[in-house]
Design a protein around this motif. Sequence first.
Motif, PDB file in Angstrom:
ATOM      1  N   GLU A 161      44.845  36.212  41.736  1.00  0.00           N
ATOM      2  CA  GLU A 161      43.712  35.289  41.614  1.00  0.00           C
ATOM      3  C   GLU A 161      42.669  35.538  42.703  1.00  0.00           C
ATOM      4  O   GLU A 161      41.463  35.469  42.450  1.00  0.00           O
ATOM      5  N   ALA A 162      43.147  35.843  43.909  1.00  0.00           N
ATOM      6  CA  ALA A 162      42.221  36.129  45.011  1.00  0.00           C
ATOM      7  C   ALA A 162      41.396  37.384  44.714  1.00  0.00           C
ATOM      8  O   ALA A 162      40.201  37.444  45.035  1.00  0.00           O
ATOM      9  N   LEU A 163      42.033  38.377  44.108  1.00  0.00           N
ATOM     10  CA  LEU A 163      41.293  39.581  43.707  1.00  0.00           C
ATOM     11  C   LEU A 163      40.277  39.248  42.612  1.00  0.00           C
ATOM     12  O   LEU A 163      39.134  39.713  42.634  1.00  0.00           O
ATOM     13  N   ARG A 164      40.710  38.415  41.660  1.00  0.00           N
ATOM     14  CA  ARG A 164      39.822  38.072  40.537  1.00  0.00           C
ATOM     15  C   ARG A 164      38.542  37.399  41.026  1.00  0.00           C
ATOM     16  O   ARG A 164      37.443  37.780  40.614  1.00  0.00           O
ATOM     17  N   VAL A 165      38.674  36.430  41.922  1.00  0.00           N
ATOM     18  CA  VAL A 165      37.476  35.697  42.360  1.00  0.00           C
ATOM     19  C   VAL A 165      36.636  36.492  43.359  1.00  0.00           C
ATOM     20  O   VAL A 165      35.491  36.138  43.627  1.00  0.00           O
TER      21      VAL A 165
END
Length: 402
Positions: free
Chosen positions: A321-325
Amino acid sequence: MSITTQSLPVLVAGGGIGGLAAALALTRQGFHVKVLEQAPEIGEIGAGIQLGPNAFHAFDALGVGEKARSRAVYTDYMVMHDAIDEYQVGKIPTGEAFIKRFGNPYAVIHRMDVHTSLYEGAQETGKVEVVTSTRVERIEQDEHSVTVYDQHGNAHQGTALIGSDGVKSVVRAQFVNDPARITGHVVYRAVVDKKDFPVDLQWNAASIWVGPNCHLVHYPLRGGEQYNVVVTFHSRKQEEWGVTDGSKEEVQSYFQGICPKARQLIDLPKSWRRWATADREPIGQWSFGRVTLLGDAAHPTTQYMAQGACMAIEDAVTLGEALRVNNNDFVKAFDLYQRARVARTARIVLSGREMGRLYHAKGVERLVRNDLWRGRTPERFYDAVEWLYGWNVSNCLSAASN
């Protein structure tokens, strides 16, 4: 160099539960992954583990929810008894009301079945390469890539490195190099076939018997065809962190004064595995440029919260999720991931230490423990574990905004 960093895989050190969960999370962000596993073949040692609703939320986010569900045993309740007098200290129903509250069940499962579910999921992506007999020795990085050197002198280049190499992490040793905290608590684990397991203990529950300087755990596995047996005691000798074969004589020399109903558990297994346990002091920094830590490499804990594997899988989802955002910017994503996870995982480590004290209470402390949850309703138990089981993908980054 002709290779562009865009075409490099993400390197994952360690092919255990955390490493494979990380690999799956990375593939869902479009990356190819190269997993470096030091063992000669991919697999898991160990016996049963417990899975809270938070683990199933994480499995779903990684696309392996159905695989894990099909291999799990769903318990009716969690129960704690005093191992001296059989007093029921506390009981938490994990049926319909629990599932309605947390959106997922409580279950028990063999470690190997969790690992298999993640490994199958990783293989199905076609984006995960697993290299066995490969131990990380040294790590170098620049602004755009990371190079891992293994024990054969081979160089593995990637766009980033996830250190999921367990409690004795080489990646952590290079960047943090902090000492382990040896607890002196020894855990014996075994799996017993149903036909050999006492009928009067064949409960569909995660069950714990708590005693002075010791405790015993049992629950069903693999459709109830087997039972997991775990016993823990305070060792009389100086321990070193590690796993060995256990001795029937040693384990039977502890557990004096335990009621016969609980004590019969230690006579059942034909063979044991012995874990001398340790954790580390929680740290605030896991990320170092294009390298970060995950699972036991980041926050090794004792077993008392039954959340070690769950935390590793949560880590993986949060990292994704951190990569996605952050549009797959690793340095920014690693910082966000770390901020989202440090306090939660430290709470598990510190709560584990407190739980160990509570479980092993003696004298007047034992009486206080046995009084703690007297008359508590299921709803009050659910409120107490909301912080733990209420985790899911939609709130996994929220702690980072504090």
